[in-house]
Design an enzyme around this catalytic site. Structure first.
Site, PDB file in Angstrom:
ATOM      1  N   ASP A  95       0.864  -1.311  -0.008  1.00 15.25           N
ATOM      2  CA  ASP A  95      -0.160  -0.029   0.066  1.00 15.25           C
ATOM      3  C   ASP A  95       1.058   1.210  -0.107  1.00 15.25           C
ATOM      4  O   ASP A  95       1.848   1.562   0.876  1.00 15.25           O
ATOM      5  CB  ASP A  95      -0.850   0.032   1.189  1.00 15.25           C
ATOM      6  N   ASP A  96       0.434   2.301  -1.051  1.00 10.06           N
ATOM      7  CA  ASP A  96       1.373   3.175  -1.077  1.00 10.06           C
ATOM      8  C   ASP A  96       2.940   3.208  -0.900  1.00 10.06           C
ATOM      9  O   ASP A  96       3.669   4.067  -0.585  1.00 10.06           O
ATOM     10  CB  ASP A  96       1.201   4.197   0.202  1.00 10.06           C
ATOM     11  N   HIS A 110     -11.048  -3.087   1.327  1.00 13.24           N
ATOM     12  CA  HIS A 110     -11.414  -1.585   1.010  1.00 13.24           C
ATOM     13  C   HIS A 110     -12.196  -1.809  -0.432  1.00 13.24           C
ATOM     14  O   HIS A 110     -12.145  -0.874  -1.352  1.00 13.24           O
ATOM     15  CB  HIS A 110     -10.187  -0.719   0.612  1.00 13.24           C
ATOM     16  N   ARG A 142      -7.463  -1.614  -6.249  1.00 12.33           N
ATOM     17  CA  ARG A 142      -7.881  -3.127  -5.936  1.00 12.33           C
ATOM     18  C   ARG A 142      -9.085  -3.540  -6.819  1.00 12.33           C
ATOM     19  O   ARG A 142      -9.051  -4.716  -7.114  1.00 12.33           O
ATOM     20  CB  ARG A 142      -8.126  -3.109  -4.694  1.00 12.33           C
ATOM     21  N   ASP A 190      -0.265  -0.750  -4.874  1.00 13.74           N
ATOM     22  CA  ASP A 190      -1.411  -0.340  -5.157  1.00 13.74           C
ATOM     23  C   ASP A 190      -1.617   1.093  -5.877  1.00 13.74           C
ATOM     24  O   ASP A 190      -2.556   1.476  -6.731  1.00 13.74           O
ATOM     25  CB  ASP A 190      -2.596  -0.423  -4.284  1.00 13.74           C
ATOM     26  N   ASN A 191      -0.512   1.831  -5.486  1.00 10.51           N
ATOM     27  CA  ASN A 191      -0.323   3.237  -6.078  1.00 10.51           C
ATOM     28  C   ASN A 191       0.977   3.873  -5.419  1.00 10.51           C
ATOM     29  O   ASN A 191       1.520   3.032  -4.675  1.00 10.51           O
ATOM     30  CB  ASN A 191      -1.621   3.975  -5.790  1.00 10.51           C
ATOM     31  N   LYS A 194       0.737   9.728  -5.225  1.00 14.30           N
ATOM     32  CA  LYS A 194      -0.602   9.179  -4.833  1.00 14.30           C
ATOM     33  C   LYS A 194      -1.597  10.304  -5.350  1.00 14.30           C
ATOM     34  O   LYS A 194      -1.467  11.507  -5.017  1.00 14.30           O
ATOM     35  CB  LYS A 194      -0.594   8.872  -3.567  1.00 14.30           C
ATOM     36  N   LYS A 210      -5.688  -5.753   3.780  1.00 16.01           N
ATOM     37  CA  LYS A 210      -6.706  -4.812   3.526  1.00 16.01           C
ATOM     38  C   LYS A 210      -7.508  -4.950   2.350  1.00 16.01           C
ATOM     39  O   LYS A 210      -7.232  -5.241   1.262  1.00 16.01           O
ATOM     40  CB  LYS A 210      -5.941  -3.348   3.473  1.00 16.01           C
ATOM     41  N   HIS A 251       1.063   2.060   3.992  1.00 16.56           N
ATOM     42  CA  HIS A 251       0.410   3.312   4.418  1.00 16.56           C
ATOM     43  C   HIS A 251       0.534   3.717   5.800  1.00 16.56           C
ATOM     44  O   HIS A 251       0.708   2.887   6.685  1.00 16.56           O
ATOM     45  CB  HIS A 251      -0.840   2.656   4.157  1.00 16.56           C
ATOM     46  N   SER A 264      -8.547   1.083   5.026  1.00 10.12           N
ATOM     47  CA  SER A 264      -7.296   1.376   5.485  1.00 10.12           C
ATOM     48  C   SER A 264      -7.417   1.480   6.829  1.00 10.12           C
ATOM     49  O   SER A 264      -8.083   1.665   7.522  1.00 10.12           O
ATOM     50  CB  SER A 264      -6.996   2.755   4.593  1.00 10.12           C
ATOM     51  N   CYS A 285      -6.586   3.803  -3.598  1.00 13.02           N
ATOM     52  CA  CYS A 285      -6.680   2.530  -3.233  1.00 13.02           C
ATOM     53  C   CYS A 285      -8.164   1.718  -3.763  1.00 13.02           C
ATOM     54  O   CYS A 285      -7.700   0.775  -4.493  1.00 13.02           O
ATOM     55  CB  CYS A 285      -7.035   2.595  -1.599  1.00 13.02           C
TER      56      CYS A 285
END
Ligand code: NAG
Ligand code: NAG
Ligand code: NAG
Length: 526
Positions: A44-45, A139, A88, A303-304, A334, A137, A252, A162, A84
């Site tokens: 994540d991130d 989401h 996904r 994811d980004n 992001k 996660k 994240h 998150s 996010c």
């Protein structure tokens, strides 16, 4: 009423489970094939430059660097969106947000999720006899039938969104810092920053049950690792092929390095977290190596890009600094369609199948995961819809260097309307019809600007996206014609496709809460 609904859901889940087991059993006996296992690890991130193999300044990912040396590293690999939920949703459907309906994030109060008539990769594999697990996660909706257990995963252990969406008694490092759940600190005493959700504790689920609320962030990653290793072991013992989707909470915020000390400087916190994530991935890889190395395909990606607004608690974009935007304010990571927003680290590891120590420069996307895995598992794609991803198994096996010629980067919050395709990649060129920055560490927001004649950058010569091509040049005109053609084609294709619509309505009754009588919904089953 809620209780009854949950019971009906649980019954539905067990019946569905039974039905799937019968289908699986039949399929398994009929074919008797040994099909590969698949593990997707999604961070994540994480920034492109957070992977040491990508960016020599980073020294904190020895396990991932080794995985890259033993597998294939992709350097031009992109998230399907820069935020996010859409990213996904596209991973699990192989379709852009304009088709699957998920164009922005779901909230704690969101009634809906990934539309129910979108078919996930997990559903397709489950129907083909795979044991399917989701850890981490989600989401993509947490109310009713939007839970992972109803979207193709027979096992789920994780958080619904998150981990900064809900308080914890162990708040970790965030910027601005968040206090612990009430009653330890009350809202007025702590004057929390705008990103702190204090009313409800972050829930941790095992299948349909909340097993801990508020979740303890300090051992969450360790629990994910243990559950993942247990899942791999049990699935492997069963003799059936498996699919594990492990969506880590790293990198994240809040970051929760376990050997924290009060005076740890911010930069160290990020590096230590990166090290911790790397170690966790290394443990999963070791587990794979010990049970079925040649038959398990491990795919690591993100994811980004990094959340620059979080300052020293955000990752690194490497050379993809988005200078054109930076010079005008705002962040270019992001939530933006600058490279820093969606170019993500990616490694494929499958000893004996994916060649070792190879760097691929093919233009690829997380969108390709669904069609590629479906092809490797020899299952057909869900009918009556179009896909944006490609089957890239020829690239994985080292037989081809051809990925996408054109790739669309949907608007993800910083500029334009959600999901719109106003940034188009064509070979090494990238055209922007809309620019804009996300909120930066200094609080600046790059203004949204519309470009009737798009800005076109040559990423090969200008990875920092600093200076666009001269719009009177022949090369600009040629690229522009192709870009306009590609845009018309995709928009026509989407118009003729079956497109789903996500329910983004809110209702406070859908907030996950295991004990409404207690502040922050406290309960512990673990
Ligand atoms: C991987 O390739 C690089 C050059 O392409 C080489 O320097 C390095 O020694 C190789 N590593 C391994 C583990 O084979
Ligand atoms: C959309 O779904 C319908 C059936 O509901 C089907 O007839 C049609 O071919 C589908 N369209 C596409 C583009 O697959
Ligand atoms: C999902 O349902 C909606 C509404 O019935 C429909 O318009 C859409 O085409 C469906 N999506 C798919 C992928 O079939």
């Amino acid at each position: 009423m809620e209780g009854l609904f949950l019971k009906v859901l649980l019954l539905g889940a067990s019946l569905t489970g039974l039905l799937f087991s019968l289908v699986d059993f039949h399929f398994f006996w009929k074919t008797g094939l040994q099909r590969p296992n698949f593990i997707i690890i999604l961070t994540d991130d994480m920034g492109w430059g957070d992977l040491g193999a990508n960016w020599a300044e980073t020294k904190d990912t020895p396990q991932l660097d080794r995985m890259a040396a033993e597998g294939m590293r992709f350097v031009d690999f992109h998230a399907p969106a820069s935020t996010c939920s859409p990213s996904r949703a596209s991973l699990l459907t192989g379709r852009l947000g304009l088709r699957n309906g998920v164009t922005h994030n779901f909230a704690i109060t969101s009634v809906g999720g990934l539309p129910l008539n979108e078919t996930t990769l997990a559903q397709v594999l489950q129907e083909a006899g795979y044991i399917t697990g989701m850890i981490g996660k989600w989401h993509l909706g947490h109310h009713g039938l939007y839970q992972p257990n109803f979207r193709g995963f027979s096992y789920y252990f994780g958080i619904p969104y998150s981990h900064d969406m809900g308080c914890s008694d162990t708040p970790g490092y965030n910027h601005p810092p968040c206090p612990a759940c009430p009653p330890a600190v009350t809202v007025s005493e702590s004057s929390p920053g705008k990103n702190c959700y204090l009313d409800v504790g972050l829930p941790l689920y095992e299948n349909l049950l909340i097993v801990e609320q508020p979740a303890n962030l300090m051992n969450l990653a360790e629990k994910f690792a243990e559950k993942a290793i247990e899942f791999i072991q049990q699935a492997s013992d069963s003799g059936r092929p498996f699919f594990l989707y492990l969506a880590l909470t790293h990198m994240h915020v809040p970051l929760t390095v376990t050997h924290q000390s009060a005076d740890l400087p911010g930069q160290r916190v990020y590096k230590d977290s990166l090290w911790e994530m790397d170690n966790l991935v290394g443990r999963i890889k070791d587990k794979v190596d010990s049970i079925s190395k040649e038959n398990t395909f491990l795919w690591f990606t993100g994811d980004n890009g990094p959340w620059s607004q979080k300052c020293e608690l955000a990752g690194h974009v490497g050379p993809f600094t988005g200078l054109w935007q930076m010079n005008r304010g705002g962040s270019s990571a992001k939530q933006t369609t600058w490279e820093g927003g969606h170019r993500v680290p990616a490694i494929a590891y499958w000893p004996g199948r994916v060649p070792a120590n190879v760097t691929s420069t093919a233009l690829l996307s997380v969108l390709d995961i669904f069609p590629t895995i479906a092809s490797l598992a020899q299952v057909s794609l869900p009918p009556q819809r179009h896909f944006d991803g490609l089957d890239i198994s020829e690239v994985l096996f080292g037989h081809s260097q051809t990925g996408h010629r054109v790739l669309f980067h949907p608007n993800s919050g910083a500029a334009g309307s959600f999901g719109a395709l106003e940034t188009i990649r064509l070979e090494q060129y990238k055209a922007f019809y809309i620019t804009g920055g996300a909120e930066a560490c200094d609080g600046s927001l790059g203004p949204e600007q519309h470009h009737e004649l798009p800005l076109i950058f040559n990423l090969q010569e200008d990875p920092a996206e600093c200076a666009p091509l001269d719009s009177s040049s022949t090369v600009y005109q040629n690229i522009l014609n192709e870009v306009m053609g590609a845009l018309v084609d995709v928009l026509e294709d989407i118009t003729s496709d079956n497109i789903s619509v996500a329910d983004y309505s809110h209702d406070s009754s859908v907030i996950p809460c295991c004990n409404a009588l207690k502040m922050a919904c406290r309960c512990q089953l673990l």
